[in-house]
Each structure stands twice: as structure tokens, then as C-alpha cells.
Scaffold this motif. Structure first.
Motif, PDB file in Angstrom:
ATOM      1  N   HIS A  30      42.173  42.493  42.130  1.00 50.83           N
ATOM      2  CA  HIS A  30      40.766  42.556  41.731  1.00 50.83           C
ATOM      3  C   HIS A  30      40.538  43.673  40.718  1.00 50.83           C
ATOM      4  CE1 HIS A  30      41.030  45.407  45.055  1.00 50.83           C
ATOM      5  NE2 HIS A  30      39.981  46.015  44.533  1.00 50.83           N
ATOM      6  N   ALA A  33      41.756  42.316  37.400  1.00 48.40           N
ATOM      7  CA  ALA A  33      40.807  41.333  36.867  1.00 48.40           C
ATOM      8  C   ALA A  33      39.572  42.020  36.292  1.00 48.40           C
ATOM      9  CB  ALA A  33      40.402  40.346  37.955  1.00 48.40           C
ATOM     10  N   LEU A  34      39.062  43.035  36.980  1.00 50.06           N
ATOM     11  CA  LEU A  34      37.882  43.738  36.476  1.00 50.06           C
ATOM     12  C   LEU A  34      38.192  44.505  35.193  1.00 50.06           C
ATOM     13  CD1 LEU A  34      36.308  45.078  39.788  1.00 50.06           C
ATOM     14  CD2 LEU A  34      35.481  43.239  38.333  1.00 50.06           C
ATOM     15  N   ASN A  35      39.364  45.105  35.113  1.00 53.52           N
ATOM     16  CA  ASN A  35      39.735  45.812  33.890  1.00 53.52           C
ATOM     17  C   ASN A  35      39.906  44.848  32.718  1.00 53.52           C
ATOM     18  OD1 ASN A  35      39.622  48.419  34.863  1.00 53.52           O
ATOM     19  ND2 ASN A  35      41.748  48.399  35.548  1.00 53.52           N
ATOM     20  N   ALA A  36      40.452  43.671  32.984  1.00 56.37           N
ATOM     21  CA  ALA A  36      40.581  42.668  31.928  1.00 56.37           C
ATOM     22  C   ALA A  36      39.206  42.214  31.451  1.00 56.37           C
ATOM     23  CB  ALA A  36      41.402  41.483  32.424  1.00 56.37           C
ATOM     24  N   LEU A  37      38.309  41.973  32.392  1.00 48.72           N
ATOM     25  CA  LEU A  37      36.950  41.570  32.034  1.00 48.72           C
ATOM     26  C   LEU A  37      36.242  42.663  31.231  1.00 48.72           C
ATOM     27  CD1 LEU A  37      34.675  39.502  32.264  1.00 48.72           C
ATOM     28  CD2 LEU A  37      34.042  40.569  34.438  1.00 48.72           C
ATOM     29  N   ARG A  38      36.430  43.909  31.635  1.00 47.26           N
ATOM     30  CA  ARG A  38      35.832  45.027  30.911  1.00 47.26           C
ATOM     31  C   ARG A  38      36.385  45.090  29.474  1.00 47.26           C
ATOM     32  NH1 ARG A  38      36.856  49.977  34.035  1.00 47.26           N
ATOM     33  NH2 ARG A  38      35.136  49.197  35.278  1.00 47.26           N
ATOM     34  N   ILE A  40      37.632  42.621  27.683  1.00 44.65           N
ATOM     35  CA  ILE A  40      37.103  41.485  26.929  1.00 44.65           C
ATOM     36  C   ILE A  40      35.665  41.738  26.512  1.00 44.65           C
ATOM     37  CG2 ILE A  40      36.435  39.056  27.145  1.00 44.65           C
ATOM     38  CD1 ILE A  40      38.954  38.734  28.945  1.00 44.65           C
ATOM     39  N   SER A  41      34.886  42.325  27.415  1.00 44.75           N
ATOM     40  CA  SER A  41      33.480  42.622  27.101  1.00 44.75           C
ATOM     41  C   SER A  41      33.373  43.651  25.982  1.00 44.75           C
ATOM     42  CB  SER A  41      32.763  43.138  28.345  1.00 44.75           C
ATOM     43  OG  SER A  41      32.773  42.172  29.347  1.00 44.75           O
ATOM     44  N   TYR A  42      34.182  44.703  26.063  1.00 41.33           N
ATOM     45  CA  TYR A  42      34.158  45.718  25.010  1.00 41.33           C
ATOM     46  C   TYR A  42      34.569  45.116  23.669  1.00 41.33           C
ATOM     47  CZ  TYR A  42      33.671  49.518  28.429  1.00 41.33           C
ATOM     48  OH  TYR A  42      33.237  50.356  29.406  1.00 41.33           O
TER      49      TYR A  42
END
Length: 60
Positions: A30, A33-38, A40-42
């Protein structure tokens, strides 16, 4: 080199290391996954601001 079963390919220490590494990744999936999402958002935000800046400069 010691093997647990006759005919096995990997030494028992190596199997233990692989199993421990797999458990470590599984427990922290998890966070990954959160670091990847962060990330992508940046990247999307930076790209959007860059495109707006280029568009604005080309208009004025």
C-alpha cells in the motif's frame, strides 16, 4: 553448499532471503501504491502548469 531436498536448485538460505523479501514487499504494497500515485499526480500537475505557461506565453 547445502540443499534442503536432493535435486533442489536453490540453497535454503537463498530461499529464505527471497521469502523474506517477498513478505516485506507484500506488507508494504500500500505504501508503494500510494507513492506511485503521488508521483503520477505530481507529474500530471507539473505538466499541466508547464503547458498552461507555454500556452500563455504564446498568446502574449
Amino acid at each position: 553448499m547445502s540443499f534442503r531436498k536432493p535435486g533442489s536448485q536453490a540453497p535454503s538460505g537463498y530461499r529464505r532471503w527471497v521469502k523474506d523479501a517477498a513478505q516485506w514487499v507484500y506488507r508494504r504494497r500500500h505504501i508503494v501504491a500510494l507513492n506511485a500515485l503521488r508521483g503520477i499526480s505530481y507529474a500530471a500537475g507539473t505538466s499541466s502548469v508547464g503547458l498552461i505557461a507555454v500556452w500563455f506565453q504564446s498568446r502574449h
